[in-house]
Design a protein around this motif. Structure first.
Motif, PDB file in Angstrom:
ATOM      1  N   CYS A   1       0.833  -1.209   0.000  1.00 53.19           N
ATOM      2  CA  CYS A   1       0.000   0.000   0.000  1.00 53.19           C
ATOM      3  C   CYS A   1       0.867   1.260   0.000  1.00 53.19           C
ATOM      4  O   CYS A   1       0.577   2.235  -0.705  1.00 53.19           O
ATOM      5  CB  CYS A   1      -0.930   0.003   1.204  1.00 53.19           C
ATOM      6  SG  CYS A   1      -2.194  -1.284   1.191  1.00 53.19           S
ATOM      7  N   ARG A   2       1.923   1.233   0.787  1.00 50.81           N
ATOM      8  CA  ARG A   2       2.813   2.400   0.861  1.00 50.81           C
ATOM      9  C   ARG A   2       3.471   2.677  -0.485  1.00 50.81           C
ATOM     10  O   ARG A   2       3.496   3.822  -0.965  1.00 50.81           O
ATOM     11  CB  ARG A   2       3.874   2.180   1.931  1.00 50.81           C
ATOM     12  CG  ARG A   2       4.766   3.391   2.206  1.00 50.81           C
ATOM     13  CD  ARG A   2       5.878   3.065   3.171  1.00 50.81           C
ATOM     14  NE  ARG A   2       6.879   2.215   2.554  1.00 50.81           N
ATOM     15  CZ  ARG A   2       7.864   2.672   1.765  1.00 50.81           C
ATOM     16  NH1 ARG A   2       7.958   3.956   1.504  1.00 50.81           N
ATOM     17  NH2 ARG A   2       8.740   1.829   1.251  1.00 50.81           N
ATOM     18  N   GLN A   3       3.974   1.622  -1.106  1.00 55.09           N
ATOM     19  CA  GLN A   3       4.663   1.819  -2.383  1.00 55.09           C
ATOM     20  C   GLN A   3       3.688   2.195  -3.494  1.00 55.09           C
ATOM     21  O   GLN A   3       4.026   2.999  -4.374  1.00 55.09           O
ATOM     22  CB  GLN A   3       5.463   0.574  -2.740  1.00 55.09           C
ATOM     23  CG  GLN A   3       6.616   0.310  -1.786  1.00 55.09           C
ATOM     24  CD  GLN A   3       7.717  -0.533  -2.397  1.00 55.09           C
ATOM     25  OE1 GLN A   3       7.916  -0.523  -3.612  1.00 55.09           O
ATOM     26  NE2 GLN A   3       8.449  -1.248  -1.563  1.00 55.09           N
ATOM     27  N   LEU A   4       2.492   1.647  -3.477  1.00 52.88           N
ATOM     28  CA  LEU A   4       1.493   2.037  -4.471  1.00 52.88           C
ATOM     29  C   LEU A   4       1.115   3.511  -4.300  1.00 52.88           C
ATOM     30  O   LEU A   4       0.985   4.253  -5.275  1.00 52.88           O
ATOM     31  CB  LEU A   4       0.254   1.141  -4.344  1.00 52.88           C
ATOM     32  CG  LEU A   4      -0.907   1.432  -5.301  1.00 52.88           C
ATOM     33  CD1 LEU A   4      -0.465   1.359  -6.763  1.00 52.88           C
ATOM     34  CD2 LEU A   4      -2.062   0.460  -5.046  1.00 52.88           C
ATOM     35  N   SER A   5       0.964   3.951  -3.062  1.00 53.82           N
ATOM     36  CA  SER A   5       0.627   5.346  -2.786  1.00 53.82           C
ATOM     37  C   SER A   5       1.721   6.296  -3.264  1.00 53.82           C
ATOM     38  O   SER A   5       1.445   7.454  -3.601  1.00 53.82           O
ATOM     39  CB  SER A   5       0.390   5.554  -1.282  1.00 53.82           C
ATOM     40  OG  SER A   5      -0.678   4.759  -0.817  1.00 53.82           O
TER      41      SER A   5
END
Length: 617
Positions: A455-459
């Protein structure tokens, strides 16, 4: 291991070994069983691919091997071979055929006190050798004590060990690493530690084996840290259960290191001289607070010291610690999550489970990796099990309570696929094998921490930043609200199991394996596989439900019972007739654990100034 993956083979001591099964592991490492053609078995500790680019973890991984290679003792796990390659780092260890002390202590029958002393003496014999090589283990706990079937006691997992001459206060995140319930006061406070810190930790283990309880009755990490630094253990429990052990345990656990046994050898001699370790009746049932006994927990020493000395400790409402990122976070540093706000019950509440505030068709968007997301409007619903008691663990989903979600959100229509995970993370899970035709199968064998990192990297992708989308795991309330999709029935299609094959991959129709996402019918809000296929990680810690109405709940800010995260939806390998696939059904798992049947889906928050999404199809 995933049947699609190629068997991993390695060579050691002139023999070729094949990986045969996974034994366990935590967030960064996995441990496998390797077997030679001769039948000899070894354990292989492998650094997971997602972490091999992390120089800090690579150093810790190599440090464990370096520490263990200095030691040759029957009560310490033996290193056979070390491969420090960045592409495939592993440690080949002797295989200890048995169980961990933690597993033994979870069994209904308590250890006899004679058994507890025997285990403790075995650990001390190993520590004599460990400390003679100037190494401090720093993470003595039941999970790191192995009990071989033959009766041998073996110390393992030296991933946090440091030589005494080194800077023993240095560790990940700039704080202290260890397991909070077993930390010595000096380790907890961030002061330098030596071999006597290991003796304190072993004293906690012996206390727990003898009484079935931990020495301190804290309800959260902040309270436990305070009690460790300032209060006395519950000696009355030990006096009632095993008075003959009390003097030795008190000396092991003295707050001042100078008042403890000064060597493992001295402690061993004292324990071996005991004659009165008889088991007393009615020893308390073992109750372990798992946020205190689980994986690594970081405590920032300076903040702890200033926090407690300044008198800001509040026993009724201690400051919570967030644990949502991959690395352990410093206690009392991150802003406290806002707890759910109680709502006064309305007169004669309606039984209808969901009352959406918007009845407009749900708009859809497609993000930068091709995932479709559907808009879930704000609304109210009744969360929990309507008629509990029909199936096992129904009580986990009680009591029913009213929930209001004040903000809408996007939810992915499907579980994250292997292709999507690989595109965002830039790496393919080694257990998925090399055949990339499985790209639409749900991503699996991933921990809660892996899902959060995705989720962090997608954001952080530029396309998502331009839209202001922030990805995360759904809260448990958001997940059930979306799964019910306006229905108050057991399943989104009704109360009956008739026709479930159109909506859910379960043991009865999945051939006991995950299926490509989005192949069956969606629920009324356009979400696929909310029932079955993969059990899905949620954001929340697992804990009992509140007994009152709440607004925007996100679970407890720290784990009040055990460090396990909520899973929802059940999976392909569970029979639907057993009741675990209902919209209200709950499950849980260690956040650093991973299984072939656990996956996740994402939700996305929109910018605060947008009451409706600005883009759609």
């Amino acid at each position: 291991m995933d049947p699609a993956s190629e068997p991993l083979r390695l060579t050691a001591m002139g023999s070729e070994y094949q990986i045969t099964q996974r034994l366990g592991g935590g967030g960064a490492c996995e441990v496998f069983l390797a077997q030679a053609d001769s039948g000899e078995q070894l354990a292989v500790k492998v650094l997971r691919p997602l972490f091999r680019s992390d120089e800090r973890l690579l150093r810790r991984f190599a440090q464990e091997a370096k520490s263990l290679q200095q030691i040759n003792h029957p009560n310490v796990v033996r290193v056979i071979k070390v491969n420090e390659s960045e592409t495939e780092p592993y440690i080949l260890l002797e295989y200890v055929d048995g169980k961990s002390l933690d597993e033994r202590m979870r069994e209904p029958a308590l250890l006899s006190h004679a058994e507890a002393v025997t285990v403790c003496c075995g650990c001390l014999e190993g520590l004599v050798c460990v400390h003679d090589t100037k190494i401090v283990h720093r993470d003595i706990k039941p999970a790191n004590i192995l009990l071989e079937r033959s009766g041998r006691v073996v110390l393992s997992d030296f991933g946090l060990a440091l030589e005494q001459e080194s800077d023993v206060t240095q560790s990940i995140s700039g704080g202290l690493v260890g397991t909070l319930a077993y930390m010595s006061p000096e380790q907890c406070a961030g002061r330098p530690v030596d071999h006597r810190s290991d003796l304190y930790s072993l004293g906690v283990v012996l206390f727990e084996m003898a009484t079935g309880s931990l020495p301190f009755a804290a309800t959260n990490p902040a309270a436990l840290a305070y009690q460790t630094l300032h209060e006395n253990p519950r000696w009355d429990l030990l006096d009632r259960a095993a008075p003959g052990l009390t003097p030795c345990v008190q000396k092991l656990m003295a707050r001042d290191p100078s008042q403890r046994f000064q060597t493992a050898s001295a402690a061993l001699q004292a324990l071996q001289s005991l004659t009165d370790v008889s088991q007393k009746p009615a020893a308390p049932t073992r109750r372990r607070t798992a946020w205190a006994v689980g994986g690594s927990f970081a405590v920032l020493a300076v903040l702890l010291a200033s926090f407690f000395s300044a008198g800001f400790y509040n026993q009724r409402n201690p400051a919570p610690a967030a644990a949502r990122d991959r690395d352990p976070q410093p206690l009392l540093v991150l802003p406290a999550p806002v707890p759910p706000q109680p709502r006064a019950p309305e007169a004669a509440p309606q039984k209808v489970s969901i009352v959406p505030l918007s009845r407009e068709p749900a708009p859809r968007v497609t993000n930068s990796i091709g995932s479709n997301l559907v808009w879930i409007p704000p609304g109210k619903f009744t969360m929990g099990m309507t008629n509990p008691g029909r199936f096992k663990h129904d009580d986990w989903a009680t009591p029913e309570h009213e929930v209001e979600l004040t903000r809408g959100f996007y939810m992915a229509t499907c579980e994250v696929t292997r292709a999507e995970f690989e595109e965002v993370m830039g790496v393919r899970h080694h257990l998925w094998g090399e055949d990339k035709t499985d790209g639409q199968r749900p991503a699996s064998v991933l921990s809660w921490s892996d899902a959060v990192e995705f989720c962090r990297q997608l954001s952080n992708r530029s396309e998502e930043k331009k839209k202001g989308f922030v990805y995360r795991l759904p809260t448990e309330a958001e997940w059930e609200y979306a799964c019910r999709a306006g229905q108050s029935t057991d399943y989104s299609w009704g109360d009956s199991l008739d026709g479930f094959e159109a909506y859910a991959w379960v043991a009865e129709n999945s051939q006991n394996k995950a299926q490509d996402t989005g192949k069956l019918a969606p629920n009324p809000w356009g979400l696929y596989d909310m029932t079955g296929n993969m059990a899905e990680w949620c954001q929340d810690w697992f804990a009992p439900y509140p007994g009152e109405s709440v607004v925007d709940p996100s679970g407890p800010p720290v784990a009040p019972l055990q460090p396990r995260r909520v899973m929802r939806g059940s999976s392909f390998n569970y029979e639907i007739k057993n009741g675990g696939h209902r919209s209200a059904s709950r499950s849980h798992h260690d956040q650093d654990g991973f299984r072939s049947y656990i996956g996740f889906r994402v939700v996305a928050d929109i910018p605060l100034d947008q009451s409706q999404p600005s883009v759609g199809l």
